[in-house]
Each structure stands twice: as C-alpha cells, then as structure tokens.
Write a protein that holds these residues in place. Sequence first.
Motif, PDB file in Angstrom:
ATOM      1  N   VAL A 257      37.243 -18.531 -18.788  1.00  0.00           N
ATOM      2  CA  VAL A 257      37.437 -18.505 -17.336  1.00  0.00           C
ATOM      3  C   VAL A 257      38.011 -17.150 -16.891  1.00  0.00           C
ATOM      4  O   VAL A 257      37.775 -16.706 -15.758  1.00  0.00           O
ATOM      5  CB  VAL A 257      38.338 -19.681 -16.878  1.00  0.00           C
ATOM      6  CG1 VAL A 257      39.811 -19.433 -17.212  1.00  0.00           C
ATOM      7  CG2 VAL A 257      38.169 -19.946 -15.379  1.00  0.00           C
ATOM      8  N   LYS A 258      38.726 -16.468 -17.791  1.00  0.00           N
ATOM      9  CA  LYS A 258      39.262 -15.140 -17.460  1.00  0.00           C
ATOM     10  C   LYS A 258      38.133 -14.127 -17.266  1.00  0.00           C
ATOM     11  O   LYS A 258      38.221 -13.229 -16.423  1.00  0.00           O
ATOM     12  CB  LYS A 258      40.208 -14.661 -18.562  1.00  0.00           C
ATOM     13  CG  LYS A 258      41.474 -15.499 -18.709  1.00  0.00           C
ATOM     14  CD  LYS A 258      42.272 -15.077 -19.925  1.00  0.00           C
ATOM     15  CE  LYS A 258      43.467 -16.028 -20.155  1.00  0.00           C
ATOM     16  NZ  LYS A 258      44.195 -15.709 -21.407  1.00  0.00           N
ATOM     17  N   PHE A 259      37.050 -14.289 -18.040  1.00  0.00           N
ATOM     18  CA  PHE A 259      35.889 -13.408 -17.880  1.00  0.00           C
ATOM     19  C   PHE A 259      35.214 -13.659 -16.531  1.00  0.00           C
ATOM     20  O   PHE A 259      34.780 -12.712 -15.865  1.00  0.00           O
ATOM     21  CB  PHE A 259      34.887 -13.653 -19.018  1.00  0.00           C
ATOM     22  CG  PHE A 259      35.325 -13.100 -20.349  1.00  0.00           C
ATOM     23  CD1 PHE A 259      34.869 -11.858 -20.779  1.00  0.00           C
ATOM     24  CD2 PHE A 259      36.195 -13.798 -21.165  1.00  0.00           C
ATOM     25  CE1 PHE A 259      35.262 -11.337 -22.010  1.00  0.00           C
ATOM     26  CE2 PHE A 259      36.594 -13.294 -22.389  1.00  0.00           C
ATOM     27  CZ  PHE A 259      36.132 -12.059 -22.812  1.00  0.00           C
ATOM     28  N   ILE A 260      35.129 -14.925 -16.150  1.00  0.00           N
ATOM     29  CA  ILE A 260      34.505 -15.257 -14.856  1.00  0.00           C
ATOM     30  C   ILE A 260      35.387 -14.784 -13.705  1.00  0.00           C
ATOM     31  O   ILE A 260      34.883 -14.297 -12.682  1.00  0.00           O
ATOM     32  CB  ILE A 260      34.232 -16.776 -14.761  1.00  0.00           C
ATOM     33  CG1 ILE A 260      33.380 -17.253 -15.957  1.00  0.00           C
ATOM     34  CG2 ILE A 260      33.539 -17.117 -13.450  1.00  0.00           C
ATOM     35  CD1 ILE A 260      32.055 -16.536 -16.130  1.00  0.00           C
ATOM     36  N   GLU A 261      36.692 -14.920 -13.848  1.00  0.00           N
ATOM     37  CA  GLU A 261      37.626 -14.402 -12.834  1.00  0.00           C
ATOM     38  C   GLU A 261      37.436 -12.897 -12.645  1.00  0.00           C
ATOM     39  O   GLU A 261      37.404 -12.393 -11.528  1.00  0.00           O
ATOM     40  CB  GLU A 261      39.069 -14.696 -13.254  1.00  0.00           C
ATOM     41  CG  GLU A 261      39.487 -16.147 -13.063  1.00  0.00           C
ATOM     42  CD  GLU A 261      40.846 -16.437 -13.672  1.00  0.00           C
ATOM     43  OE1 GLU A 261      41.390 -15.551 -14.377  1.00  0.00           O
ATOM     44  OE2 GLU A 261      41.371 -17.549 -13.450  1.00  0.00           O
ATOM     45  N   LYS A 262      37.293 -12.181 -13.772  1.00  0.00           N
ATOM     46  CA  LYS A 262      37.111 -10.731 -13.712  1.00  0.00           C
ATOM     47  C   LYS A 262      35.803 -10.371 -13.024  1.00  0.00           C
ATOM     48  O   LYS A 262      35.744  -9.436 -12.204  1.00  0.00           O
ATOM     49  CB  LYS A 262      37.129 -10.169 -15.139  1.00  0.00           C
ATOM     50  CG  LYS A 262      37.160  -8.659 -15.216  1.00  0.00           C
ATOM     51  CD  LYS A 262      38.455  -8.080 -14.706  1.00  0.00           C
ATOM     52  CE  LYS A 262      38.494  -6.568 -14.856  1.00  0.00           C
ATOM     53  NZ  LYS A 262      39.712  -5.980 -14.269  1.00  0.00           N
ATOM     54  N   ALA A 263      34.734 -11.132 -13.337  1.00  0.00           N
ATOM     55  CA  ALA A 263      33.438 -10.888 -12.690  1.00  0.00           C
ATOM     56  C   ALA A 263      33.557 -11.074 -11.183  1.00  0.00           C
ATOM     57  O   ALA A 263      33.014 -10.292 -10.402  1.00  0.00           O
ATOM     58  CB  ALA A 263      32.388 -11.837 -13.264  1.00  0.00           C
ATOM     59  N   ASN A 264      34.298 -12.107 -10.758  1.00  0.00           N
ATOM     60  CA  ASN A 264      34.493 -12.362  -9.328  1.00  0.00           C
ATOM     61  C   ASN A 264      35.344 -11.288  -8.666  1.00  0.00           C
ATOM     62  O   ASN A 264      35.115 -10.932  -7.510  1.00  0.00           O
ATOM     63  CB  ASN A 264      35.127 -13.744  -9.132  1.00  0.00           C
ATOM     64  CG  ASN A 264      34.096 -14.854  -9.146  1.00  0.00           C
ATOM     65  OD1 ASN A 264      33.259 -14.947  -8.256  1.00  0.00           O
ATOM     66  ND2 ASN A 264      34.134 -15.700 -10.169  1.00  0.00           N
ATOM     67  N   GLN A 265      36.333 -10.763  -9.384  1.00  0.00           N
ATOM     68  CA  GLN A 265      37.154  -9.679  -8.834  1.00  0.00           C
ATOM     69  C   GLN A 265      36.331  -8.420  -8.611  1.00  0.00           C
ATOM     70  O   GLN A 265      36.479  -7.729  -7.610  1.00  0.00           O
ATOM     71  CB  GLN A 265      38.305  -9.363  -9.787  1.00  0.00           C
ATOM     72  CG  GLN A 265      39.401 -10.410  -9.823  1.00  0.00           C
ATOM     73  CD  GLN A 265      40.369 -10.184 -10.974  1.00  0.00           C
ATOM     74  OE1 GLN A 265      40.394  -9.128 -11.599  1.00  0.00           O
ATOM     75  NE2 GLN A 265      41.181 -11.201 -11.260  1.00  0.00           N
ATOM     76  N   LEU A 266      35.428  -8.128  -9.575  1.00  0.00           N
ATOM     77  CA  LEU A 266      34.590  -6.931  -9.469  1.00  0.00           C
ATOM     78  C   LEU A 266      33.490  -7.082  -8.426  1.00  0.00           C
ATOM     79  O   LEU A 266      33.080  -6.104  -7.803  1.00  0.00           O
ATOM     80  CB  LEU A 266      33.977  -6.617 -10.841  1.00  0.00           C
ATOM     81  CG  LEU A 266      34.963  -6.166 -11.929  1.00  0.00           C
ATOM     82  CD1 LEU A 266      34.307  -6.182 -13.299  1.00  0.00           C
ATOM     83  CD2 LEU A 266      35.505  -4.772 -11.619  1.00  0.00           C
ATOM     84  N   SER A 267      32.989  -8.312  -8.247  1.00  0.00           N
ATOM     85  CA  SER A 267      31.919  -8.571  -7.265  1.00  0.00           C
ATOM     86  C   SER A 267      32.292  -9.800  -6.441  1.00  0.00           C
ATOM     87  O   SER A 267      31.733 -10.896  -6.655  1.00  0.00           O
ATOM     88  CB  SER A 267      30.579  -8.787  -7.977  1.00  0.00           C
ATOM     89  OG  SER A 267      30.248  -7.687  -8.777  1.00  0.00           O
TER      90      SER A 267
END
Length: 868
Positions: A257-267
Amino acid sequence: MDDHDFKSIIQHYGREKFYHSMQNRAFDGLSKFSGSPCFRFYNGIALVLGNRNQEGIRELTPMLGEKEFSMAVILALMFAHKRCTVVDKEAILNLDVKLKEERKQLTAYSAYYSAVFLLLTGKSIDASLGQVRYYQINNDYENAIGILNKLSIRYPELNIPLVEKMKSQLANWHWDHSMETSSRILNLEPTNIEALRVKILILACRDGNYGGGARELQKLLSAMSKVEPSNSELYFQIGQLFSRVCGRNIMILDETVKFIEKANQLSPGNATYLTEYGYHAYLAGKMKEATKNFKSATKVDDSAIQALCGLTLCQLAESGPSQQVSQQIEFLTEIQGTAKLPLLLWMSSKLFHDDSQKAISAMVEACEIQFKNLRTLSFGSEYLRRFDPDFLLEVARDLLQHSPIQLSVSMGSLSSREGLHISLKHSLNILEVIVKACPGLIQGVFLLAKVQFLCGEISTSTSTLQHILTDIDPTYSEAHLLSAQINIQQKQFQRAAQNLEICLSHNFKVRENPTYHLFNGIIHKNDHQYDDALKSFITAMSLIGVKTDAMNVKIPVPLSTNSSPKPIYTLSLADKVTLYLEMVDTYMLMNLNSDATKLMQDAMEEFSGTSEEGRLVIANADLSLRHGNIDTVLKLLRNIQSGQPYYIQAKTKMANIYLIHRKDRVAFAQCFRELVEEYPEPESYIMLGDAYMSIQEPDDALDAYKEALKRNPHDPNLASKLGRAYVKTHQYTKAINYYNESSSMYPENSLLKLDLAELYLKLKHFTNAEQTLIDEIEGMKDGLEDVDMLQLRTKQLLLLARVREKAGHLNSSLSTLKEARDNQYKVQQRLNLESTLIPEQRRILSSNIQSRTRSIMLMKWMKHPCET
C-alpha cells in the motif's frame, strides 16, 4: 538443408565477415526458397556489408513495405547511404523519420532482424539484447541465456545481461537459478530494482515466505526512492503485483500500500491509481476505506468503470447480491463496451444463485478473458500482475459452490476427468495453473487438494496436503481438517480423530470453525457416542448462525446481523447440507424419528432450488427406504431429472433399488441404458457395462465397454475392463490377442499384463504365464522407489508364486512368496503411519502371503514329509 540451416550459415559468414560467401549463400536461399523475403533481406545486407552499396540499396528499397523487415531495412539503407561516395542527405533524413515511426509499431520479428543487422555491423550490446528478446518471445531460453553469458563476459562491469539472464531463468521456471542470479546482481548493485523485484517474487510465490518478502519490499521502496523516485507507474505496478500474489497476507499488504500511496502522491489526479488504492483496502477487508477511495476515483473520472466496479464490489461484500447491487451490475454491463471485464463477469455470476449453468458460464468466460491477456507474455513479474491469482482464487472458490458432491468421492477415482461436473473441471484447471505459478500460495494449494478430493483423486489430494504440512505450513488448520475428511470418507475414523487432535494442538481457535465440529460429530457418531455427536452438530449449527434445540428441532433461523455478530466462519453449501444430513442420521440412530423427519423437512425448505437439492431428495429417499416405502422412494428419485445435479447418483440408486428390493434385472439395466441416452459419455457406458457384468450378462457388457473405448481410446483402465469381459464371455483367444495388442498400446499399464498372466494361469498355460510375469518384474526394476510400483510388484510376485505352485514347482513358489513378503515390508516402511493404505497392506501381507506360504509348506510335507 532447410531454410533454418541456410539462415544459420548465412549468419555465420556474416559474423566471420566473409560477405561474398554470405551473399552467395543468400542467393542460393533465394533460388531454393523463392517465396521467403528473408533471403532477399540477407542478400541486400550482404551487398551493403561487402561495400556494394548501390546494389544493396536497389535490393533493399523495395522491402521497405515488408512489416517484418521494415526497421532492419531502414537501418541497413541508412548504413549504406552513409557509406556512399556521394551521400544523399535527403534520403537519410527521410529514412530517419521512417525509423521513428517504425519504432512505435515494432514487431518481434522486425526487432529480431534489426538486431541481426546491428550485430553484423558491430553494434553489439543493443543487437544482442534484441536477439535475446527474439529468443525469449519464442521460449528459446537456452539460446537467450547463451548470448547473455557471452555479453556478461565481454562487459563484466554491466548488470544488464545478468538482469536479462535472471528474467529468462524465471520465465523458464528455474526458480533456484533465478534466485542465485538475483543475489549475484544485488551483491554488485544493492539497489537494482529488477533483482529486488524477482527476489521478492520468488520469496512470495514459490516459498510463501511473506515475512521475508515484506522485509525485501521495504528495501525495494528505499531503492526506488534513490533510483526511480518519480516513476509513479513503476510504483503502481509493483504495489499491484505483490498485493495479488500474497494471499491477502497483511504483512505484504502493509508494504504494498506504501507503493500505491507513493504513486498517488506523484500523480494525484490519476483515477487508476486511486482505484488501486481502494482495491488495496478491499483486499485488507477495510470496506469503508475502500468505498471512500473508489468514490474519490469516480470524482476524478466519473466514467472510470474499474472504480465503479469497485464500489459495487464493496456493496456485494457487505450486503450480498441485493436488488440495488443487481441494478448496478446491469448498468455497468451496459456501459463497459465490447471489451468485457473479468471482475464484472464474476460479480454478475453472484446474481445467478438459482441458475448454476449461467453462473458457471459467467465465471468461465471471466477466466478465459483473464488467460487470454497472458498469451503473449513470458512468466515473470508482468505475467503475474496480469494473471492476478487472488482474483482467480475467488472464481475457483465460487465455482465449487456450484459443484455437487461427486459419486466418485464414495466410489474411488473416476477413469478420467472427462466425467467430472463442469464446475469441478474448470476449478481444477484454474487451480493447477495458479499452483504452477505460485506454488507457495497456501490457499491455492489447499483448494487444489480439496478439488482433487472432490474429483475422487484421493491419493493425489493426500499428497498435496502432505506437501502443505511438510513444506509450507505444518500448522495450517484447513489442511488438517481436509485430511480428517479424507480419512472419514475412507472409514478411517481413528486417524480422522488424530487429525483433529493435531489441528487443535496447533491452533486452539479451530474450535470456532464449524467444519471441526462437523467432523468431530461424524467421528462420535461412528463410535456410537450419539449424544456427543449431536452436541458437536449443534455447535456447528450455532457457529454458522442456525438456531436449533438438541432434542426438539425448530425451524432454523439465521442469526440477525443487527443483534449478533456475523459468524467468523461459514460452511460451503455442500458441507452445510452434510451437517443437516448427519444430524438427521444421528436422530434416526437415536430412534428420534419425528425429529429426524422434521429436520429433513426444514433442510428441504432451506436448500430448495440450490444445486444440493438433489442430494437432499436422495437422502429423503433413503429415509423412506428405511421405512420400506419403495414406491415413495422411486417417486422421489424420479423427480431428479436429466440436467440436474445428482441425476447420475439418483439413477444409480434407483437401479440398485430395482435390483435389490424388486429383484427386477430388466428395470435395473434400463436405468443405466437411460443414463447412456442422456449422457453418452465414456463413463456412462462404463457404468452400463459394469451393470451388465453384475447381472451376469457379459455379452452386453462387452458391447458397452467397446463403445466406451471407442469414445475414449486412450483410457488404459477401460482396456482392462474390456479384456476381462472377453474372459467372462469365454472368448479366450480373442482376450489373449486383445491383451497383447493393448499392452503394446499402453506399455505403462502393467495391470494389462497382470490380467494376461491370470488368463494364462486359468488356461493352464503355465510357461506363458510365468514368462509374462518375469518380463514385467524384470522391466520394473528401475521404478522401485515409487510406492505404487512396489505395491504392483507384490501383486505380480504373488501371482507368479501361484503360477509356480500350480505348475508343481513348490520350491520356486516358496522362494517367490518370500520375495513378495520382503517387497511388502518395503511398502510398509515407505508408507507413514498417517497413510490410509496401511490396513490394506497388512491385509495383503497377512492373508495372501502367509496363508499361501502355509498352504505350499503343507503340500511339500504331504509329498516329501522327510524333507520338510
């Protein structure tokens, strides 16, 4: 020579820089294979490489329209123009524009021939990797790895060849080699993303080591922040991949979920990433959070169908297939377009709870689309991300809800998988693919063992369960419970009780599982402890939310979700019916007939219209049979029509009633003839043949077996049945010829030779019988590590001893019996104490071998009392 040989020679001359010889061979290829454009291409580049630029340009220019060669031709023409005395700069600019366009629509073959040209012109790394890609696409990993090994030697400072080698090893299912290569890469470059990704994939998918996988995911996240800090798509893909292969393990999900959070922060405005954030929450069982994220995705893009499906998925999980959910699924089905979504098809199958055929059809279509998306991919990270084993497991579980308990479960293994119920057949296919891709996914391996059990493949199921408890997780309670169920089915109640005890010692919370109490009740019932059995069944009932009194059965009422918590565990539809039926049987054994009748009526109401209704009708017929109401029984069984689950079981039971209770052999056979008319499958003809054999009509049985073999000519078990039917009809010569022909056709079926030896013995052809058995015994020496082969050897030795005894060779017979005894001890040693086959081995050892030995010793004493 074929065209491949010509191509190999042409490339050889090109690598050796013998361009004239290369051109001559290409011209020979053109002469022999005039329809193959590749030899025109090789001819053209041979001319260019040989400094005959104008000739090469004239040869290659017409090939610009050839899709499989266009990029390679462009590269070759640019190379040729640059080497001309007068350089045509306009031509080079035009070719450069075409090259950029071509890169957007590059095909595998175009990439390959481009790589060949670059390799021959000395641009090595890029050309070699292109060649590697071609071999990977064609599943030729040996050649791919060969090229990569050479690159690694030539460029020791580069990790790229090692990374491609690691991916090729994984694509070829060489898990250990791939893990070794990933470790080698990480020693050189600790932040290598691809090596970390493959290492985690192996830990999670092959080993089921989620703790280790979670720790490595932390390292991968750290590496990403250094190497690819702004790559939102890569963060998204990694998070999605490992969330789907971890069996919803919370340690892995906490990291992904941390990877998905990061993807959402970037886009932050990406609806796809927001949808995945919602799906992560769904996988973790956080429905409110999932709903919130799916809604956020629809605000960003109100036509994001995956997000809309996610909202419906959450409602389905919380409230079941309600009217509102049904309307939403219908709406989504209308707006999805021509490309059907597997998730939507699976959700729509939930609406067909009263129509198994439609439900199964929707799920099968969902899986077919899912698998279709994988056809162009090699096994690896991207394959597994699109494969989505978590989704396929859900589909397999739901397919089992529509699977009637097969006749094979009580009769032993079917002769083939062709006769399986469609839901079992598809779930078995899905699970075998899942387990191949993710052998450490314990839920998938367990579900495969369960389906194998339901298919009647008892020994295979037992082996799969042993793999779980030995290699994956010895504390996995579901595996212990299924082991207990298998032992119960085989009447090994003491071993089943041991399974439950071991399960309880590993996990005390298993007492909250209704399955544990169901099996415990069955064991108590077998031990005639009816009060304890009833208590266990009542406990199981209460755990699934059904209220009932011990001695005064009331209509079952599910626990209200408003006043009581939702049950932690549930039972499958089939197991729920089993619980009712076991309880009914217990009441009958306690002479509480009115309670039994009342509970049976409640069950008929409760499960009316489900796939298990036929099973209840059969049980109700059994209840009537106990009271001697034969007409009522036959009437009940006739209600189960063709096309309904349990039709075959009902027809078989009806046949047995005609034979045993009515003594009507004609009606008995007619039941099986009707079965063949409705289901003209090999299994139906086998049942018809067996029925004829049981009423001493071997000629008709012979016709039925022949028809079955015609429809399934590759079934060795059927070949054995047909041979025995020839013997039964006294067609001995035909039987001998048939056994010899079939033995050639099925050399792995040693039972055919055993039957042939039996026939020779029956005909007193002792020499033929002995030679047949000796040939088989000698030919099996290499396979004696396998338990099944050892068991077969005991049977062969026992028959050989009989043959020698009948031939009057008593000493040889005794010697053979001793060999059989020694072999049987090996079998016993190989089978562990939990094995369900031990009693059978002891029976063979004690009754067959020992009694035979005593008999021969007695015969020897009677002939030569002084010697003995």
